[in-house]
Write a protein that holds these residues in place. Structure first.
Motif, PDB file in Angstrom:
ATOM      1  N   GLU A  36      13.374 -10.271  12.799  1.00 18.76           N
ATOM      2  CA  GLU A  36      12.291 -10.261  13.783  1.00 18.76           C
ATOM      3  C   GLU A  36      10.929 -10.509  13.143  1.00 18.76           C
ATOM      4  O   GLU A  36      10.074 -11.175  13.716  1.00 18.76           O
ATOM      5  CB  GLU A  36      12.272  -8.946  14.565  1.00 18.76           C
ATOM      6  N   ALA A  37      10.721  -9.966  11.940  1.00 20.21           N
ATOM      7  CA  ALA A  37       9.454 -10.196  11.239  1.00 20.21           C
ATOM      8  C   ALA A  37       9.308 -11.674  10.880  1.00 20.21           C
ATOM      9  O   ALA A  37       8.222 -12.247  10.988  1.00 20.21           O
ATOM     10  CB  ALA A  37       9.368  -9.329   9.988  1.00 20.21           C
TER      11      ALA A  37
ATOM     12  N   GLU B 285       6.367 -14.006  12.449  1.00 20.94           N
ATOM     13  CA  GLU B 285       5.452 -14.738  11.556  1.00 20.94           C
ATOM     14  C   GLU B 285       5.454 -16.236  11.903  1.00 20.94           C
ATOM     15  O   GLU B 285       4.406 -16.881  11.938  1.00 20.94           O
ATOM     16  CB  GLU B 285       5.842 -14.529  10.101  1.00 20.94           C
ATOM     17  N   GLY B 286       6.634 -16.777  12.163  1.00 22.97           N
ATOM     18  CA  GLY B 286       6.728 -18.184  12.545  1.00 22.97           C
ATOM     19  C   GLY B 286       6.033 -18.468  13.867  1.00 22.97           C
ATOM     20  O   GLY B 286       5.393 -19.506  14.039  1.00 22.97           O
TER      21      GLY B 286
ATOM     22  N   ALA C 111      17.563 -20.135  14.371  1.00 24.38           N
ATOM     23  CA  ALA C 111      18.597 -20.996  13.791  1.00 24.38           C
ATOM     24  C   ALA C 111      18.360 -21.197  12.305  1.00 24.38           C
ATOM     25  O   ALA C 111      19.314 -21.224  11.508  1.00 24.38           O
ATOM     26  CB  ALA C 111      18.636 -22.336  14.519  1.00 24.38           C
ATOM     27  N   GLU C 112      17.104 -21.335  11.902  1.00 27.47           N
ATOM     28  CA  GLU C 112      16.784 -21.478  10.477  1.00 27.47           C
ATOM     29  C   GLU C 112      17.194 -20.220   9.715  1.00 27.47           C
ATOM     30  O   GLU C 112      17.733 -20.298   8.613  1.00 27.47           O
ATOM     31  CB  GLU C 112      15.286 -21.733  10.299  1.00 27.47           C
ATOM     32  N   TRP C 113      16.933 -19.056  10.284  1.00 29.21           N
ATOM     33  CA  TRP C 113      17.312 -17.782   9.656  1.00 29.21           C
ATOM     34  C   TRP C 113      18.831 -17.720   9.457  1.00 29.21           C
ATOM     35  O   TRP C 113      19.317 -17.359   8.395  1.00 29.21           O
ATOM     36  CB  TRP C 113      16.848 -16.615  10.522  1.00 29.21           C
ATOM     37  N   ASP C 114      19.587 -18.097  10.497  1.00 32.30           N
ATOM     38  CA  ASP C 114      21.048 -18.056  10.419  1.00 32.30           C
ATOM     39  C   ASP C 114      21.591 -19.100   9.451  1.00 32.30           C
ATOM     40  O   ASP C 114      22.545 -18.830   8.714  1.00 32.30           O
ATOM     41  CB  ASP C 114      21.654 -18.278  11.808  1.00 32.30           C
TER      42      ASP C 114
END
Length: 88
Positions: A48-49, A53-54, A36-39
């Motif tokens: 995916e990376a 990592e998260g 959700a943070e990515w979006d």
């Protein structure tokens, strides 16, 4: 004596199931938050990376270690209950 051994075995099996379910749920929730943070922030690069990592950071976090309380708290409570019922 056999009753205590049966209680310990049954308790260990139940607590192990609870631990794995809670661990799986917590990791899935963290993955959802990272996605959700990515979006939300419209990031560029490999999604995916970023998520991997998260999740690696999550694996070393305090929250992950607190899940071990599933074993520690009930076992401590049963030991304390047995002690106070028999010796006080």
């Amino acid at each position: 004596m056999f009753g205590l051994a049966r209680l310990a075995l049954f308790g260990f099996v139940v607590l192990t199931i609870v631990y794995f379910c809670l661990s799986w749920y917590s990791r899935a929730a963290r993955r959802d938050k990272l996605e959700a943070e990515w979006d939300r922030e419209d990031m560029t690069g490999d999604r995916e990376a970023f998520v991997d990592e998260g999740l690696r950071e999550y694996d070393g976090s305090l929250r992950r270690k607190l899940i071990w309380g599933v074993y520690i708290i009930p076992v401590s409570a049963v030991i304390a209950l047995i002690y106070f019922m028999n010796f006080h």
